[in-house]
Design an enzyme around this catalytic site. Sequence first.
Site, PDB file in Angstrom:
ATOM      1  N   LYS A  16      -5.110   0.792  -3.258  1.00 45.45           N
ATOM      2  CA  LYS A  16      -5.874   1.468  -4.326  1.00 45.45           C
ATOM      3  C   LYS A  16      -7.354   1.158  -4.241  1.00 45.45           C
ATOM      4  CE  LYS A  16      -3.378   2.758  -8.401  1.00 45.45           C
ATOM      5  NZ  LYS A  16      -2.555   1.977  -9.298  1.00 45.45           N
TER       6      LYS A  16
ATOM      7  N   ASP B 280       0.880  -1.165   0.000  1.00 42.93           N
ATOM      8  CA  ASP B 280       0.000   0.000   0.000  1.00 42.93           C
ATOM      9  C   ASP B 280       0.917   1.215   0.000  1.00 42.93           C
ATOM     10  OD1 ASP B 280       0.653   0.441   2.855  1.00 42.93           O
ATOM     11  OD2 ASP B 280      -0.530  -1.388   3.121  1.00 42.93           O
TER      12      ASP B 280
ATOM     13  N   MET C 143      -2.289   7.145  13.655  1.00 42.82           N
ATOM     14  CA  MET C 143      -3.564   7.332  12.941  1.00 42.82           C
ATOM     15  C   MET C 143      -4.448   8.362  13.640  1.00 42.82           C
ATOM     16  SD  MET C 143      -4.349   3.353  12.003  1.00 42.82           S
ATOM     17  CE  MET C 143      -3.819   2.638  13.538  1.00 42.82           C
TER      18      MET C 143
HETATM   19  N1  SAH Z   1       2.821  -0.559  11.142  1.00 42.26           N
HETATM   20  C1  SAH Z   1       3.054   0.863  11.116  1.00 42.26           C
HETATM   21  C2  SAH Z   1       1.828   1.632  11.551  1.00 42.26           C
HETATM   22  C3  SAH Z   1       0.622   1.451  10.666  1.00 42.26           C
HETATM   23  S1  SAH Z   1      -0.753   2.415  11.129  1.00 42.26           S
HETATM   24  C4  SAH Z   1       4.303   1.182  11.941  1.00 42.26           C
HETATM   25  O1  SAH Z   1       4.788   0.334  12.693  1.00 42.26           O
HETATM   26  O2  SAH Z   1       4.827   2.291  11.805  1.00 42.26           O
HETATM   27  C5  SAH Z   1      -0.550   3.838  10.121  1.00 42.26           C
HETATM   28  C6  SAH Z   1      -0.079   5.014  10.937  1.00 42.26           C
HETATM   29  O3  SAH Z   1       1.328   4.931  11.147  1.00 42.26           O
HETATM   30  C7  SAH Z   1      -0.264   6.365  10.313  1.00 42.26           C
HETATM   31  O4  SAH Z   1      -1.591   6.818  10.422  1.00 42.26           O
HETATM   32  C8  SAH Z   1       0.693   7.202  11.106  1.00 42.26           C
HETATM   33  O5  SAH Z   1       0.162   7.508  12.369  1.00 42.26           O
HETATM   34  C9  SAH Z   1       1.836   6.226  11.323  1.00 42.26           C
HETATM   35  N2  SAH Z   1       2.959   6.433  10.388  1.00 42.26           N
HETATM   36  C10 SAH Z   1       3.557   5.495   9.628  1.00 42.26           C
HETATM   37  N3  SAH Z   1       4.615   5.996   8.957  1.00 42.26           N
HETATM   38  C11 SAH Z   1       4.689   7.297   9.311  1.00 42.26           C
HETATM   39  C12 SAH Z   1       5.582   8.366   8.978  1.00 42.26           C
HETATM   40  N4  SAH Z   1       6.617   8.194   8.160  1.00 42.26           N
HETATM   41  N5  SAH Z   1       5.353   9.580   9.543  1.00 42.26           N
HETATM   42  C13 SAH Z   1       4.346   9.776  10.395  1.00 42.26           C
HETATM   43  N6  SAH Z   1       3.472   8.814  10.744  1.00 42.26           N
HETATM   44  C14 SAH Z   1       3.648   7.587  10.222  1.00 42.26           C
END
Ligand code: SAH
Length: 255
Positions: free
Chosen positions: A60, A38, A175
Amino acid sequence: MSGNYGKVYLVGSGPGDPELLTLKARRLIDSAEIIIYDQLPGKAILDSMPTSAEKIDVGKYAGNHTMTQAEINKVLVQKAKEGKTVVRLKGGDPYVFGRGGEEAEVLVAEGIEFEVVPGITSAIAVPAYAGIPVTHRESTSMVTFITGHEDPTKEESGLDWDTLAKFGGTIVILMGVKMLGRNAEELMKHGKAPDTPVAVIERGTRADQRVTVGTLANIAELAKERGVKAPAITVVGDVVRLHEILGEQRAGADF
Ligand code: SAH
């Protein structure tokens, strides 16, 4: 387990800076037959996927809706049953708010071999690049990770705000952009000081990372003024003060 099935790797891609990919993730991406992804891994990493692999964007729209988790699971299972080596690429760590656990359960139920490849979670790395250690000896030795994404039409929140407001440690919210105002209000309503420092970090570790710093009382307004958008991490707690001292870093301009 069928010998004809392919293996699925649930691979964490880290928070976006391509140098924060693990060596294992890099190797598996480079040799995958199919990559199911994704948009969360970010442009730099997605652009580095090999041309030889079949790439399926499950973030998508399918028809007129985004693919549901059930549909994503179906694609994973179908491709593995074709005997292909599949990489399911996920932002951050696959088992931190990534629904990776659910995908792994489906694979087990279908008798498909899988392996998880942990990634650097945005929950820790994004604050780090913004100069915010999630724990610090002088401010807190506790940290909790929560999802701020709740259905706005729901009357009752699924989160225990009372416990969270009393929790003295750092609160990292994933999120949480849409519900930022409501979450800040809930914390204050349950007794957390309105002047508690808060940082919202958008697109953390990437070249276009942006940090917005405020307090529980004003962060929603600040975020609105600055047009803060997902993906973003919100950090609540005294450690946010360290941002001023430690400063920011981000992926190099080469990426
Ligand atoms: N598995 C992921 C999280 C998935 S949930 C992890 O461990 O990072 C999706 C959320 O991750 C987003 O809504 C945001 O809050 C956060 N996120 C992921 N990458 C990010 C980034 N580069 N900058 C800011 N927030 C991020």
